[in-house]
Design a protein around this motif. Structure first.
Motif, PDB file in Angstrom:
ATOM      1  N   HIS A 212      15.954 -16.816 -19.234  1.00  0.00           N
ATOM      2  CA  HIS A 212      15.702 -15.297 -18.966  1.00  0.00           C
ATOM      3  C   HIS A 212      15.375 -14.881 -17.343  1.00  0.00           C
ATOM      4  O   HIS A 212      14.694 -15.463 -16.885  1.00  0.00           O
ATOM      5  CB  HIS A 212      14.743 -14.524 -19.804  1.00  0.00           C
ATOM      6  N   LYS A 213      16.109 -13.850 -17.065  1.00  0.00           N
ATOM      7  CA  LYS A 213      15.908 -13.696 -15.597  1.00  0.00           C
ATOM      8  C   LYS A 213      14.565 -13.060 -15.424  1.00  0.00           C
ATOM      9  O   LYS A 213      14.147 -11.999 -15.987  1.00  0.00           O
ATOM     10  CB  LYS A 213      17.107 -12.526 -15.015  1.00  0.00           C
ATOM     11  N   GLU A 214      14.130 -13.579 -14.195  1.00  0.00           N
ATOM     12  CA  GLU A 214      12.553 -13.111 -13.739  1.00  0.00           C
ATOM     13  C   GLU A 214      12.758 -11.410 -13.307  1.00  0.00           C
ATOM     14  O   GLU A 214      13.418 -11.040 -12.679  1.00  0.00           O
ATOM     15  CB  GLU A 214      12.058 -13.777 -12.659  1.00  0.00           C
ATOM     16  N   PRO A 215      11.908 -10.611 -13.826  1.00  0.00           N
ATOM     17  CA  PRO A 215      11.761  -9.254 -13.596  1.00  0.00           C
ATOM     18  C   PRO A 215      11.113  -8.990 -12.535  1.00  0.00           C
ATOM     19  O   PRO A 215      10.679  -9.594 -11.700  1.00  0.00           O
ATOM     20  CB  PRO A 215      11.006  -8.834 -14.877  1.00  0.00           C
ATOM     21  N   ASN A 216      11.214  -7.684 -12.239  1.00  0.00           N
ATOM     22  CA  ASN A 216      10.343  -7.113 -11.186  1.00  0.00           C
ATOM     23  C   ASN A 216       9.186  -6.934 -11.629  1.00  0.00           C
ATOM     24  O   ASN A 216       8.791  -5.860 -12.612  1.00  0.00           O
ATOM     25  CB  ASN A 216      10.965  -5.687 -10.616  1.00  0.00           C
ATOM     26  N   PHE A 217       8.171  -7.852 -11.375  1.00  0.00           N
ATOM     27  CA  PHE A 217       6.751  -7.701 -11.871  1.00  0.00           C
ATOM     28  C   PHE A 217       5.973  -6.405 -11.507  1.00  0.00           C
ATOM     29  O   PHE A 217       5.025  -5.901 -12.219  1.00  0.00           O
ATOM     30  CB  PHE A 217       5.883  -8.831 -11.618  1.00  0.00           C
ATOM     31  N   GLN A 218       6.326  -5.703 -10.156  1.00  0.00           N
ATOM     32  CA  GLN A 218       5.738  -4.676 -10.009  1.00  0.00           C
ATOM     33  C   GLN A 218       6.034  -3.383 -10.853  1.00  0.00           C
ATOM     34  O   GLN A 218       5.318  -2.775 -11.262  1.00  0.00           O
ATOM     35  CB  GLN A 218       6.114  -4.150  -8.446  1.00  0.00           C
ATOM     36  N   THR A 219       7.561  -3.323 -11.117  1.00  0.00           N
ATOM     37  CA  THR A 219       7.905  -2.318 -12.055  1.00  0.00           C
ATOM     38  C   THR A 219       7.225  -2.492 -13.420  1.00  0.00           C
ATOM     39  O   THR A 219       6.799  -1.598 -14.018  1.00  0.00           O
ATOM     40  CB  THR A 219       9.323  -2.432 -12.083  1.00  0.00           C
TER      41      THR A 219
ATOM     42  N   SER B 272      -4.661  -8.166 -10.866  1.00  0.00           N
ATOM     43  CA  SER B 272      -4.493  -6.815 -11.694  1.00  0.00           C
ATOM     44  C   SER B 272      -4.338  -7.345 -13.129  1.00  0.00           C
ATOM     45  O   SER B 272      -3.292  -8.147 -13.497  1.00  0.00           O
ATOM     46  CB  SER B 272      -3.542  -5.971 -11.141  1.00  0.00           C
ATOM     47  N   ILE B 273      -4.917  -6.614 -14.139  1.00  0.00           N
ATOM     48  CA  ILE B 273      -4.673  -6.689 -15.519  1.00  0.00           C
ATOM     49  C   ILE B 273      -3.383  -6.156 -16.002  1.00  0.00           C
ATOM     50  O   ILE B 273      -2.744  -7.093 -16.748  1.00  0.00           O
ATOM     51  CB  ILE B 273      -5.580  -5.710 -16.605  1.00  0.00           C
ATOM     52  N   TYR B 274      -2.675  -5.342 -15.225  1.00  0.00           N
ATOM     53  CA  TYR B 274      -1.358  -4.726 -15.403  1.00  0.00           C
ATOM     54  C   TYR B 274      -0.311  -6.262 -14.917  1.00  0.00           C
ATOM     55  O   TYR B 274       0.563  -6.436 -15.813  1.00  0.00           O
ATOM     56  CB  TYR B 274      -1.050  -3.693 -14.629  1.00  0.00           C
ATOM     57  N   PHE B 275      -0.710  -6.663 -13.911  1.00  0.00           N
ATOM     58  CA  PHE B 275       0.215  -7.633 -13.337  1.00  0.00           C
ATOM     59  C   PHE B 275       0.152  -9.023 -14.363  1.00  0.00           C
ATOM     60  O   PHE B 275       1.127  -9.548 -14.623  1.00  0.00           O
ATOM     61  CB  PHE B 275      -0.076  -8.157 -11.942  1.00  0.00           C
ATOM     62  N   GLN B 276      -0.999  -9.425 -14.765  1.00  0.00           N
ATOM     63  CA  GLN B 276      -1.253 -10.335 -15.627  1.00  0.00           C
ATOM     64  C   GLN B 276      -0.515 -10.086 -17.157  1.00  0.00           C
ATOM     65  O   GLN B 276       0.140 -11.070 -17.533  1.00  0.00           O
ATOM     66  CB  GLN B 276      -2.728 -10.851 -15.803  1.00  0.00           C
TER      67      GLN B 276
ATOM     68  N   ARG C  11       3.356   8.174  -7.740  1.00  0.00           N
ATOM     69  CA  ARG C  11       2.844   7.574  -6.386  1.00  0.00           C
ATOM     70  C   ARG C  11       3.096   5.904  -6.588  1.00  0.00           C
ATOM     71  O   ARG C  11       3.171   5.185  -7.441  1.00  0.00           O
ATOM     72  CB  ARG C  11       1.305   7.634  -6.264  1.00  0.00           C
ATOM     73  N   LYS C  12       3.549   5.429  -5.374  1.00  0.00           N
ATOM     74  CA  LYS C  12       4.108   4.154  -5.219  1.00  0.00           C
ATOM     75  C   LYS C  12       2.694   3.082  -5.314  1.00  0.00           C
ATOM     76  O   LYS C  12       1.744   3.409  -4.541  1.00  0.00           O
ATOM     77  CB  LYS C  12       4.772   3.735  -4.127  1.00  0.00           C
ATOM     78  N   GLN C  13       2.436   2.241  -6.053  1.00  0.00           N
ATOM     79  CA  GLN C  13       1.365   1.290  -6.337  1.00  0.00           C
ATOM     80  C   GLN C  13       1.928  -0.193  -5.914  1.00  0.00           C
ATOM     81  O   GLN C  13       2.910  -0.470  -6.363  1.00  0.00           O
ATOM     82  CB  GLN C  13       0.753   1.438  -7.575  1.00  0.00           C
ATOM     83  N   VAL C  14       0.946  -0.878  -5.341  1.00  0.00           N
ATOM     84  CA  VAL C  14       1.250  -2.349  -5.596  1.00  0.00           C
ATOM     85  C   VAL C  14       0.206  -3.181  -6.340  1.00  0.00           C
ATOM     86  O   VAL C  14      -1.185  -2.808  -5.967  1.00  0.00           O
ATOM     87  CB  VAL C  14       1.225  -2.935  -3.923  1.00  0.00           C
ATOM     88  N   TYR C  15       0.590  -3.900  -7.178  1.00  0.00           N
ATOM     89  CA  TYR C  15      -0.190  -4.801  -8.070  1.00  0.00           C
ATOM     90  C   TYR C  15      -0.343  -6.132  -7.618  1.00  0.00           C
ATOM     91  O   TYR C  15       0.606  -6.872  -7.458  1.00  0.00           O
ATOM     92  CB  TYR C  15       0.215  -4.625  -9.457  1.00  0.00           C
ATOM     93  N   ASP C  16      -1.642  -6.506  -7.281  1.00  0.00           N
ATOM     94  CA  ASP C  16      -1.700  -8.109  -7.082  1.00  0.00           C
ATOM     95  C   ASP C  16      -1.753  -8.919  -8.389  1.00  0.00           C
ATOM     96  O   ASP C  16      -2.019  -8.441  -9.466  1.00  0.00           O
ATOM     97  CB  ASP C  16      -2.945  -8.225  -5.998  1.00  0.00           C
TER      98      ASP C  16
END
Length: 265
Positions: free
Chosen positions: A184-191, A164-168, A156-161
Motif C-alpha cells: 500500500h502506498k505511503e500516504p501524506n501523514f500530515q494530511t 503528536s498523538i494525531y501523527f502517531q 489553518r495550515k498545521q505541521v504535526y511532528d
C-alpha cells in the motif's frame, strides 16, 4: 460621541496622502468642524465647516504614541501644516480673542448628504435602509458568521511532528492497512494527522474510539477495502460504530500496545 463624518476619496490621490502631519490635521479639522450653522463655542457663533481651536491645543490633539512615551508636534510644525492647507485652498483661518477660527473650504463637498444625493440619487436613503435590514438580521447572521470564522480558523495550515498523538495514530492506521496490503502506498501523514485531529477536536471522538475503529475496519472483510484513510473513517464514523455494535467484532481485535506506540493514554 456617536456620530460620523465622510472622507472624500480624492484625498487619497492628493499630495496630502504623503504628508502624514498635514493629512492628520486636515482630517481632524473636517471631523471636528461644526456640521451646521449657529453652533456657539466660547461665545463665538460658528458656521458650518468651522472649528475654533488654538495651535497649542491642535498640537495636543495630534499627539501620538511612540514607544512607551507620548510625542507631540511642535507649534511650528502645526503652523507649517496649516499654511500648507491654506495655500492648497483647503482651509482658511481667522484670529479671534478666543482662538483661531478655522474654516474648511468647500465643506459641503466633503460632508453634505445633498452632495452625495446629487451624484447617486437616493444612495444615502438606500444605504440607511440596507443598514436597518442588516441590523434586524444581525442576530440571524451572527451564527453563520461564527461558523464561517470557525471553519476559517480550522483550515489553518498545521505541521504535526512525530510526537503528536494525531501523527502517531496516522502511522498506526497505515500499519494496520499494510498488514492486509504490504505494498500500500505511503500516504501524506500530515494530511492524515489533520483529519484525525478533526475527528478528535471537532467531532469530539475519543482517542480510544478512533484507535479501535482503525484496527477494527482493517480486520473486517468488507470494510478493509472501503476505509483506507482517516477522512473516510471520519465520514463513516457513526455508521461504523453502529456496525460494531450490531455485529460481533472480529475475535482477533485486541487492545493496542500503548507502550509500543507511546500514545499517552
Amino acid at each position: 460621541m456617536n456620530t460620523w463624518f465622510k472622507v472624500y476619496r480624492d484625498l487619497f490621490e492628493s499630495d496630502l496622502w504623503n504628508d502624514v502631519t498635514t493629512f492628520r490635521l486636515f482630517i481632524l479639522l473636517i471631523g471636528k468642524a461644526s456640521h451646521q450653522d449657529g453652533v456657539k463655542v466660547a461665545g463665538v457663533e460658528l458656521k458650518k465647516g468651522q472649528y475654533l481651536r488654538s495651535y497649542r491645543k491642535l498640537a495636543d490633539d495630534l499627539s501620538y504614541k511612540e514607544g512607551r512615551g507620548k510625542k507631540q508636534y511642535s507649534i511650528r510644525t502645526i503652523h507649517k501644516a496649516i499654511n500648507k492647507l491654506i495655500s492648497d485652498g483647503r482651509v482658511s483661518k481667522e484670529e479671534t480673542e478666543q482662538g483661531t477660527l478655522f474654516t474648511v473650504v468647500n465643506y459641503a463637498k466633503y460632508q453634505d448628504l445633498t452632495e452625495t444625493n446629487k451624484k447617486t440619487g437616493n444612495e444615502t436613503e438606500n444605504e440607511l435602509e440596507t443598514f436597518g435590514k442588516r441590523s434586524v438580521n444581525n442576530n440571524k447572521n451572527y451564527k453563520n458568521y461564527s461558523i464561517k470564522e470557525s471553519n476559517k480558523r480550522d483550515s489553518r495550515k498545521q505541521v504535526y511532528d512525530d510526537t503528536s498523538i494525531y501523527f502517531q495514530l496516522a502511522v498506526f492506521f497505515f500499519e494496520q492497512i499494510k498488514k492486509n496490503n504490504p505494498d500500500h502506498k505511503e500516504p501524506n501523514f500530515q494530511t492524515w494527522s489533520n483529519d484525525i485531529r478533526k475527528m478528535i477536536e471537532l467531532d469530539k471522538r475519543t482517542e480510544e474510539q478512533v484507535q479501535y475503529l482503525m484496527k477494527w475496519v482493517q480486520q473486517d472483510e468488507f470494510e478493509m477495502t472501503n476505509v483506507l484513510s482517516p477522512a473516510k473513517l471520519r465520514k463513516r464514523f457513526d455508521q461504523l460504530v453502529m456496525k460494531v455494535k450490531r455485529d460481533r467484532p472480529p475475535s482477533n481485535v485486541t487492545p493496542i500496545d500503548k507502550k509500543k506506540y507511546n500514545y499517552g493514554f
